[in-house]
Design an enzyme around this catalytic site. Structure first.
Site, mmCIF file in Angstrom:
data_model
loop_
_atom_site.group_PDB
_atom_site.id
_atom_site.type_symbol
_atom_site.label_atom_id
_atom_site.label_comp_id
_atom_site.label_asym_id
_atom_site.label_seq_id
_atom_site.Cartn_x
_atom_site.Cartn_y
_atom_site.Cartn_z
ATOM 1 N N HIS A 80 -14.511 1.423 0.138
ATOM 2 C CA HIS A 80 -13.436 0.478 0.457
ATOM 3 C C HIS A 80 -12.216 1.158 1.068
ATOM 4 O O HIS A 80 -11.114 0.613 1.015
ATOM 5 C CB HIS A 80 -13.047 -0.314 -0.803
ATOM 6 C CG HIS A 80 -14.146 -1.217 -1.281
ATOM 7 N ND1 HIS A 80 -14.205 -1.736 -2.556
ATOM 8 C CD2 HIS A 80 -15.241 -1.688 -0.628
ATOM 9 C CE1 HIS A 80 -15.300 -2.492 -2.664
ATOM 10 N NE2 HIS A 80 -15.942 -2.466 -1.520
ATOM 11 N N TYR A 82 0.831 -1.214 0.000
ATOM 12 C CA TYR A 82 0.000 0.000 0.000
ATOM 13 C C TYR A 82 0.866 1.265 0.000
ATOM 14 O O TYR A 82 0.450 2.295 -0.538
ATOM 15 C CB TYR A 82 -0.993 -0.018 1.176
ATOM 16 C CG TYR A 82 -2.086 -1.047 0.944
ATOM 17 C CD1 TYR A 82 -3.147 -0.773 0.089
ATOM 18 C CD2 TYR A 82 -2.025 -2.303 1.524
ATOM 19 C CE1 TYR A 82 -4.127 -1.733 -0.158
ATOM 20 C CE2 TYR A 82 -2.997 -3.261 1.284
ATOM 21 C CZ TYR A 82 -4.046 -2.969 0.437
ATOM 22 O OH TYR A 82 -5.011 -3.913 0.178
ATOM 23 N N ASP A 100 -8.190 5.417 -4.423
ATOM 24 C CA ASP A 100 -7.407 6.587 -4.856
ATOM 25 C C ASP A 100 -8.167 7.867 -4.495
ATOM 26 O O ASP A 100 -9.278 7.818 -3.967
ATOM 27 C CB ASP A 100 -7.078 6.498 -6.369
ATOM 28 C CG ASP A 100 -8.316 6.570 -7.263
ATOM 29 O OD1 ASP A 100 -9.206 7.424 -7.016
ATOM 30 O OD2 ASP A 100 -8.399 5.788 -8.231
HETATM 31 P P1 OAD Z 1 -12.668 -4.523 -11.434
HETATM 32 O O1 OAD Z 1 -11.253 -4.608 -11.885
HETATM 33 O O2 OAD Z 1 -13.318 -5.751 -10.907
HETATM 34 O O3 OAD Z 1 -13.558 -4.035 -12.648
HETATM 35 C C1 OAD Z 1 -13.171 -2.953 -13.448
HETATM 36 C C2 OAD Z 1 -14.239 -2.713 -14.489
HETATM 37 O O4 OAD Z 1 -13.852 -1.574 -15.220
HETATM 38 C C3 OAD Z 1 -14.438 -3.879 -15.476
HETATM 39 O O5 OAD Z 1 -15.821 -4.132 -15.663
HETATM 40 C C4 OAD Z 1 -13.785 -3.336 -16.773
HETATM 41 O O6 OAD Z 1 -14.435 -3.817 -17.946
HETATM 42 C C5 OAD Z 1 -14.022 -1.850 -16.608
HETATM 43 N N1 OAD Z 1 -13.073 -0.992 -17.333
HETATM 44 C C6 OAD Z 1 -11.797 -1.256 -17.703
HETATM 45 N N2 OAD Z 1 -11.270 -0.191 -18.328
HETATM 46 C C7 OAD Z 1 -12.226 0.772 -18.351
HETATM 47 C C8 OAD Z 1 -12.283 2.108 -18.838
HETATM 48 N N3 OAD Z 1 -11.248 2.705 -19.438
HETATM 49 N N4 OAD Z 1 -13.444 2.795 -18.660
HETATM 50 C C9 OAD Z 1 -14.511 2.222 -18.052
HETATM 51 N N5 OAD Z 1 -14.505 0.973 -17.562
HETATM 52 C C10 OAD Z 1 -13.375 0.256 -17.706
HETATM 53 O O7 OAD Z 1 -12.756 -3.321 -10.379
HETATM 54 P P2 OAD Z 1 -13.901 -2.974 -9.325
HETATM 55 O O8 OAD Z 1 -15.242 -3.382 -9.828
HETATM 56 O O9 OAD Z 1 -13.693 -1.564 -8.930
HETATM 57 O O10 OAD Z 1 -11.670 -3.890 -3.373
HETATM 58 O O11 OAD Z 1 -13.485 -3.913 -8.120
HETATM 59 C C11 OAD Z 1 -14.225 -3.879 -6.932
HETATM 60 C C12 OAD Z 1 -13.332 -4.092 -5.732
HETATM 61 O O12 OAD Z 1 -12.581 -5.290 -5.897
HETATM 62 C C13 OAD Z 1 -12.279 -3.041 -5.535
HETATM 63 O O13 OAD Z 1 -12.748 -1.898 -4.871
HETATM 64 C C14 OAD Z 1 -11.247 -3.740 -4.728
HETATM 65 C C15 OAD Z 1 -11.230 -5.058 -5.436
HETATM 66 O O14 OAD Z 1 -10.808 -6.124 -4.752
HETATM 67 C C16 OAD Z 1 -10.860 -3.505 -2.382
HETATM 68 O O15 OAD Z 1 -9.831 -2.884 -2.554
HETATM 69 C C17 OAD Z 1 -11.350 -3.883 -1.044
#
Ligand code: OAD
Length: 237
Positions: free
Chosen positions: A106, A55, A91
């Site tokens: 989170h 981190y 972030d």
């Molecule tokens: P993910 O990595 O699971 O999902 C990211 C999403 O963003 C996917 O559906 C991609 O298709 C999409 N994506 C990628 N590039 C993009 C772009 N340029 N514009 C728009 N969308 C795009 O991330 P999260 O859903 O945020 O938890 O993950 C949820 C949680 O899982 C996070 O907060 C984290 C992780 O473990 C903790 O840190 C506790």
């Protein structure tokens, strides 16, 4: 006339075009680490130094990355709408883009809290959370209660203290916008179910989304271009 309420739920995809890695676009690894090692309480107790270093690196990268046009467009919605951002991201790019009402589900990289400071209701007490900016946390850095400081991040298996505030916001929304989240992690992934039956729900994501809902409009694009499409669409309504 009262402004319409837009609730914006964001995930890693909104920061992707700023150069911040998403979680699930790289074989389940997060910056080359297994999630179980760096995002669970078990991982923390197994190797605190490794987790702190991980981190510390993410925090040190923050000043090198900038908000992108999607963060800025979300902030600019505040001119015409009553906007609440709910982000899963740790972030600070929404803050730096100018959004003023942000719920971090989170946690936040720029904050620390004592490892032993739990209460049954919230998982930890809000007063114990410290602003550390972009400084590192080291083994031996202690909180006033004498316990080791840890990152202010909600790890898997931990309570999500802000989920109640997030549900309240979604229930009040006139428009729900979801940007760049795979909707794989609960309780955040279930938030859209609290939206009023009559409101439109927009999802901006270049990939398929796991939501089947007649109210849903999928803008299949990256966040920066998708936000332009979203703003054009709602300005015609
Ligand atoms: P993910 O990595 O699971 O999902 C990211 C999403 O963003 C996917 O559906 C991609 O298709 C999409 N994506 C990628 N590039 C993009 C772009 N340029 N514009 C728009 N969308 C795009 O991330 P999260 O859903 O945020 O938890 O993950 C949820 C949680 O899982 C996070 O907060 C984290 C992780 O473990 C903790 O840190 C506790």
């Amino acid at each position: 006339m009262a402004k319409k309420k837009i609730v914006v739920l964001t995930g890693a995809g909104v920061s992707a075009e700023s150069g911040v890695s998403t979680f699930r676009d790289s074989d389940g690894l997060w910056e080359n680490h297994r999630v179980e090692d760096v995002a669970t309480l078990e991982g923390w107790y197994r190797d605190r130094k490794m987790v702190l270093d991980f981190y510390n690196e993410r925090r040190a990268q923050l000043p090198q990355v900038k908000p992108n046009a999607a963060h800025i467009a979300i902030a600019s919605l505040e001119k015409d709408y009553d906007v609440q951002v709910i982000t899963q991201n740790v972030d600070n790019l929404h803050e730096r883009a100018g959004s003023t009402r942000i719920i971090h589900l989170h946690g936040e990289l720029t904050k620390a809290r004592p490892e032993n400071c739990y209460n049954e209701m919230d998982g930890f007490s809000e007063e114990s959370v410290l602003d550390i900016g972009y400084e590192s946390i080291h083994i031996g850095d202690l909180a006033t209660n004498g316990s080791q400081l840890r990152p202010h991040i909600v790890w898997f298996g931990e309570a999500v203290p802000n989920i109640g505030k997030a549900i309240d916001a979604v229930e009040q929304a006139d428009i729900l916008l979801i940007v760049g989240t795979s909707l794989q992690v609960y309780p955040a992934a279930g938030l859209y179910a609290y939206a009023k039956a009559s409101i439109p729900i927009y999802i901006i994501d270049p990939k398929d989304v796991p939501v089947r809902d007649t109210r849903l409009m999928h803008i299949r694009d990256v966040a920066t271009r998708g936000m332009q499409t979203f703003i054009e669409t709602i300005s015609k309504q």
